[in-house]
Design an enzyme around this catalytic site. Structure first.
Site, PDB file in Angstrom:
ATOM      1  N   LYS A  53      -2.506  -6.495  -8.129  1.00 34.59           N
ATOM      2  CA  LYS A  53      -1.650  -7.630  -8.517  1.00 34.59           C
ATOM      3  C   LYS A  53      -2.502  -8.759  -9.100  1.00 34.59           C
ATOM      4  O   LYS A  53      -2.149  -9.354 -10.115  1.00 34.59           O
ATOM      5  CB  LYS A  53      -0.844  -8.134  -7.304  1.00 34.59           C
ATOM      6  CG  LYS A  53       0.304  -7.197  -6.931  1.00 34.59           C
ATOM      7  CD  LYS A  53       1.000  -7.602  -5.641  1.00 34.59           C
ATOM      8  CE  LYS A  53       2.056  -6.561  -5.260  1.00 34.59           C
ATOM      9  NZ  LYS A  53       2.744  -6.835  -3.995  1.00 34.59           N
ATOM     10  N   GLN A  97       1.983 -10.601   1.066  1.00 41.22           N
ATOM     11  CA  GLN A  97       2.006  -9.139   1.034  1.00 41.22           C
ATOM     12  C   GLN A  97       2.528  -8.590   2.367  1.00 41.22           C
ATOM     13  O   GLN A  97       2.069  -8.992   3.438  1.00 41.22           O
ATOM     14  CB  GLN A  97       0.596  -8.601   0.735  1.00 41.22           C
ATOM     15  CG  GLN A  97       0.512  -7.102   0.566  1.00 41.22           C
ATOM     16  CD  GLN A  97       1.259  -6.569  -0.660  1.00 41.22           C
ATOM     17  OE1 GLN A  97       1.453  -7.262  -1.650  1.00 41.22           O
ATOM     18  NE2 GLN A  97       1.707  -5.333  -0.582  1.00 41.22           N
ATOM     19  N   ASP A 120       8.945 -12.528  -5.203  1.00 41.91           N
ATOM     20  CA  ASP A 120       9.367 -11.206  -4.735  1.00 41.91           C
ATOM     21  C   ASP A 120      10.890 -11.058  -4.723  1.00 41.91           C
ATOM     22  O   ASP A 120      11.400  -9.946  -4.604  1.00 41.91           O
ATOM     23  CB  ASP A 120       8.868 -10.974  -3.305  1.00 41.91           C
ATOM     24  CG  ASP A 120       7.512 -10.272  -3.270  1.00 41.91           C
ATOM     25  OD1 ASP A 120       7.324  -9.337  -4.066  1.00 41.91           O
ATOM     26  OD2 ASP A 120       6.674 -10.662  -2.449  1.00 41.91           O
TER      27      ASP A 120
HETATM   28  N1  GUN Z   1       4.724  -4.467   0.275  1.00 41.61           N
HETATM   29  C1  GUN Z   1       5.175  -3.369  -0.363  1.00 41.61           C
HETATM   30  N2  GUN Z   1       5.821  -3.712  -1.492  1.00 41.61           N
HETATM   31  C2  GUN Z   1       5.791  -5.057  -1.561  1.00 41.61           C
HETATM   32  C3  GUN Z   1       6.288  -5.995  -2.492  1.00 41.61           C
HETATM   33  O1  GUN Z   1       6.919  -5.676  -3.516  1.00 41.61           O
HETATM   34  N3  GUN Z   1       6.034  -7.302  -2.207  1.00 41.61           N
HETATM   35  C4  GUN Z   1       5.348  -7.698  -1.105  1.00 41.61           C
HETATM   36  N4  GUN Z   1       5.178  -9.005  -0.909  1.00 41.61           N
HETATM   37  N5  GUN Z   1       4.890  -6.850  -0.214  1.00 41.61           N
HETATM   38  C5  GUN Z   1       5.096  -5.539  -0.452  1.00 41.61           C
END
Ligand code: GUN
Length: 282
Positions: A53, A97, A120
């Protein structure tokens, strides 16, 4: 033989388009777009996701701030980090996350993110607005799937769409997006009866279960579009929720794993960050 929807290529296109939009934003408003990422603990999969990311954020010309907190961080430590970023006007998006270590209250921490920095699309305000058809941030994975369907001009209006999986992150928002596109939507889950028959009726089948090769050829209608959201780590490497080799023989469109939905999720996170920045500046 199915057409393969190349998520890697589409994600690259989205990122390259964003690169220009980010540069224009900087020119127009004289500041960077900033995404803050918080990772608590040392979950190896999360570490890889966060690294990717951050790399992608920098690729499109956005600024990234990363906060790595130890596995045993207290709720107060994590909350204070989020609160500080929530107040910081130079921060456009905040991503915590998931999953968080077990001793932390995920909901409580996520709820400290202001809805206008919720890149998100996890917060109640964004989820609610998605249901109401109001402007909102849409969760990255379903948003990416929609973009993939649109990129191939796959007809959605009036079609039967079946989503397997009812998670807050994928299944539920995916169903809402398909409904908005005028699909007739069915959400299936572990208690669904006659799953095979229900799936077999799908013109668009989205698999978000988290079980390797769960969707087999006998569950798929001839000519269906099959979207595989699964990323399962097995002895044989990354495997999706769909038995790709066999299903691709009868589907008209299919997404591979890896190189399908996964790269789109990151691209849409950046798109969401850009959209948050634009909304907040206006
Ligand atoms: N963990 C797995 N997928 C995601 C996501 O799309 N966003 C976040 N913040 N954590 C995750």
């Amino acid at each position: 033989m199915a057409n393969i929807i190349d998520g890697k290529m589409l994600a690259q296109k989205v990122k390259d388009e964003l690169k220009e939009k980010v540069a224009n934003f900087k020119r127009e408003f004289g500041r960077d777009i900033t995404l803050a990422v918080i990772l608590v603990g040392e979950n190896p999969a999360s570490q890889v996701y966060v690294k990717n990311k951050i790399k992608a954020t920098e690729y499109v010309g956005m600024k990234s701030l990363s906060f790595y907190l130890p596995e045993n961080a207290t709720e107060e430590q994590v909350s204070d980090t989020v609160k500080q970023l929530a107040e910081d006007k130079s921060v456009d998006g905040i991503l915590v996350q998931l999953p968080l270590p077990k001793h932390l209250d995920e909901n409580k921490i996520l709820n400290l993110i202001p809805a206008n920095k919720d890149v998100d699309g996890f917060l109640a305000e964004n989820v609610g607005n998605l249901m109401l058809g109001q402007p909102c941030t849409v969760a990255c994975t379903p948003f990416g799937v929609l973009k993939m369907l649109q990129s191939e001009n796959i007809e959605m209006s009036g079609k039967n769409a079946v989503v397997i999986g009812r998670s807050n992150i994928v299944g539920k928002p995916m169903a809402m997006l398909l409904l908005k596109e005028n699909c007739t939507v069915t959400i299936c889950h572990s208690k669904t009866k006659n799953l095979k028959e229900v799936c077999k009726n799908a013109d668009i089948l989205v698999a978000a279960i988290g079980r390797p090769k769960f969707v087999t050829r006998d569950m798929v209608k001839d000519g269906a579009t099959v979207i595989d959201v699964g990323i399962n780590r097995t002895e044989n490497g990354l495997v999706g929720d769909v038995d790709y080799e066999n299903v691709k023989e009868i589907a008209s469109y299919i997404t591979p794993v890896p190189g399908g939905v996964g790269p789109m999720t990151i691209a849409m996170l950046l798109e969401n960050t850009y959209l948050c920045a634009v909304r907040n500046v206006k």
